[in-house]
Design an enzyme around this catalytic site. Structure first.
Site, mmCIF file in Angstrom:
data_model
loop_
_atom_site.group_PDB
_atom_site.id
_atom_site.type_symbol
_atom_site.label_atom_id
_atom_site.label_comp_id
_atom_site.label_asym_id
_atom_site.label_seq_id
_atom_site.Cartn_x
_atom_site.Cartn_y
_atom_site.Cartn_z
ATOM 1 N N ASP A 291 0.829 -1.112 -0.053
ATOM 2 C CA ASP A 291 -0.079 -0.127 -0.067
ATOM 3 C C ASP A 291 0.722 1.374 0.283
ATOM 4 O OD1 ASP A 291 -2.207 -1.594 -0.001
ATOM 5 O OD2 ASP A 291 -2.760 -1.437 2.150
ATOM 6 N N ASP A 524 -7.562 -5.185 10.359
ATOM 7 C CA ASP A 524 -7.093 -4.213 9.438
ATOM 8 C C ASP A 524 -6.942 -3.001 10.205
ATOM 9 O OD1 ASP A 524 -6.927 -5.860 7.166
ATOM 10 O OD2 ASP A 524 -9.095 -5.756 6.858
#
Length: 586
Positions: A291, A524
């Site tokens: 990411d 997450d």
């Protein structure tokens, strides 16, 4: 793929016992004074809880073993409730375990973790072990080793890297994740699966005792991999300055400008540890900075999806600097295999001649621009990984993006918001095409792809069994699709998700492996603000009540409620992943 180097193979330096795991307890066999020579059994307690425990068994062989049967007597009242990688039986206190074929062989002078189990009762080690009828007391002569001083660099000495490190390899099982999984109802069925080891802070290199990474540092995991007899270990390099600039739940410890600290305090020690000669024959797969780089394409000005943090990281160049430095330094080691994170089809799948809408070609070009930075070459990159810690499906079996429904191709219909002109609807097609685009931008023609399948199964009651019969394109796609998210940009603790394909090598010609880099059951991000000392913020995309933003098409977040901060364990999410697994978990 790699520049050939000479290789010097080193023998094991000692009989391996299980590296200190969650509880730090290791018990070796006892009562061995009259034992036969030639083997050693290590009975390692991984974790304990009220009335129960998890253990694994390591066999060390003087002479090669091809097929094993291990026996012992438990303390009175101790029983096995489940076990993996073993054909086992118990009668009273007597336990018998045999190989299951693929784990039958143990080389001369080698150690191998052969199986694990969940027990109830006393975790006290049995007093005596036999292997194939012989009582074990260790090898008659210790394995030899070469003098490490003949390699003044301390590096393993080089060697040609194989085309696919996963082919025919036993991949390391993280005992800390395995213990958590095995302690959950039904979790023993998958507790032996290999998952990624996340170095998400500098202190994780050394073991920081946190719920995220536990007490084991990098060297502990590498040593444990040797003890398991593993061929491959998967390490996530994840600590860039200004990390995850378009999200808050996974922000890191280093501020945007701390590139020097990233190199000297984080990457350099990792390289030094991985370069120790004792790991010469261990293939180390590095998943590099998830990411990060795709944000410099999609979430910067003049895009409407821009964030101030991503603009900062593009302007200061520290994502490019950091990723290229990490890749070059790690790639110089002869036993490492670098896979750079490439997002997923729901992020990078849009290709267009208009730069404002092009993610696909622009992302590949950005990756190509890494070559030459900090001495990084194409040879330092073994491949790329997609869908890391995400939920995008491997394939949609019941519909195609260019399929005509209602008189118009689905990906040309502005009403089909799920597709939104994306060129792909799955990770298989995306990785195959993106690999070719990466090669066109300077990477070697034999690069391989990895796909993280840890949470993209989408099984359960809502999984369709065939294509919709509707002639309305929106209804057709919604009723036919496997992926049940509100929108492809949703990434945080998605409700209804399930385990995907189990890790496996060579599933397709262009795919090196399906992997579980994100350990199932680890969050997450938190559903609400939770103070912590890990540098992790609260992101509204993790709030189940949040109705979205421009980056997810202003759709509901689809997140689970009552979740801890990123990396911490959720029993409820783990249970849902098991329930909705596809293929189902037996």
């Amino acid at each position: 793929m790699q520049v050939p180097r000479s290789r010097r193979r080193l023998a094991l330096t000692s009989v391996a016992v299980g590296a200190l795991a969650a509880t730090g307890l290791t018990f070796a066999s006892a009562n061995q004074a009259l034992a036969e020579e030639g083997c050693e059994v290590d009975y390692n307690i991984v974790s304990t809880w009220g009335g129960g425990f998890q253990a694994n068994v390591v066999i060390s062989a003087d002479e090669a073993i091809n097929g094993w049967e291990v026996k012992w007597n438990f303390p009175s009242g101790t029983t096995v409730s489940s076990a993996w990688n073993v054909d086992w039986s118990q009668s009273g206190t007597a336990f018998t375990g045999g190989d299951v074929g693929w784990n039958a062989s143990i080389g001369s002078g080698q150690s191998r973790e052969v199986f694990g189990f969940i027990g109830s009762g006393s975790s006290t080690a049995p007093g005596q072990f036999t292997v194939n009828g012989d009582v074990c007391n260790g090898p008659s002569q210790p394995p030899t080793t070469e003098d490490p001083t003949d390699d003044p660099t301390g590096n393993p000495g080089g060697g040609d890297k194989v085309d696919n490190p996963y082919t025919g390899s036993q991949v390391y099982v993280n005992p800390q994740w395995s213990a958590r999984a095995a302690a959950e109802p039904g979790g023993g069925a998958i507790a032996n699966q290999p998952t990624g080891v996340w170095l998400d802070r500098t202190s994780a290199i050394y073991g920081n005792g946190s719920p995220t990474t536990g007490s084991m540092g990098l060297e502990d995991h590498l040593d444990e991999a040797l003890a398991q007899g593993a061929d491959v270990i998967q390490i996530v390099i994840y600590n860039l300055p200004g990390r995850d600039c378009a999200a808050l739940a996974s922000n890191g410890e280093l501020p945007a400008g701390a590139i020097g600290q990233y190199k000297s305090d984080y990457i350099d020690p990792i390289v030094e540890i991985m370069g120790q000669s004792k790991y010469a024959d261990l293939k180390i797969v590095n998943v590099i900075e998830i990411d990060s780089l795709p944000n410099l394409v999609t979430n910067v000005s003049p895009r409407a999806t821009a964030t101030a943090n991503c603009n900062t990281m593009k302007a200061n160049g520290n994502y490019v600097d950091g990723v290229s430095y990490a890749t070059a330094e790690l790639g110089a080691l002869p036993n490492t295999y670098n896979y750079i994170d490439a997002g997923h089809h729901g992020w990078i799948g849009w290709g267009d001649t208009n730069a404002q809408y092009d993610n696909f070609h622009a992302a590949a070009a950005l990756f190509g621009d890494l070559i030459g930075q900090n001495g990084m070459t194409a040879d330092d990159v073994h491949g790329f990984i997609s869908n890391t810690a995400n939920y995008s499906v491997l394939e949609e079996p019941y519909w195609a993006v260019n399929q005509v429904v209602g008189g118009q191709a689905i990906n040309q219909n502005p009403n089909v918001k799920w597709v939104d002109w994306n060129d792909f609807n799955n990770e298989k097609d995306f990785t195959e095409a993106f690999r070719e685009e990466l090669i066109d931008n300077g990477f070697n023609s034999d690069i391989g792809m990895l796909i993280d399948t840890s949470r993209n199964g989408w099984g359960g009651d809502y999984r369709p069994t065939g294509a919709s019969t509707s002639t309305d394109p929106v209804t057709f796609v919604d009723d036919s699709r496997i992926d049940q998210r509100f929108q492809k940009g949703n990434w945080c603790n998605q409700a209804g998700a399930g385990l995907g394909e189990r890790p496996q090598a060579d599933p397709e010609a262009w795919i090196d492996a399906y992997v579980w880099i994100k350990p199932p059951g680890e969050s997450d991000g938190s559903s609400e603000l939770i103070d912590n000392d890990e540098g992790k913020g609260f992101d509204e995309m993790c709030d189940p009540d949040y109705q979205g933003n421009i980056r997810n098409g202003n759709n509901p977040s689809g997140a689970r409620d009552d979740m801890p901060i990123s990396g911490h364990w959720s029993s409820e999410q783990f249970a849902e992943l098991l329930e909705n697994a596809y293929p189902p978990v037996n």
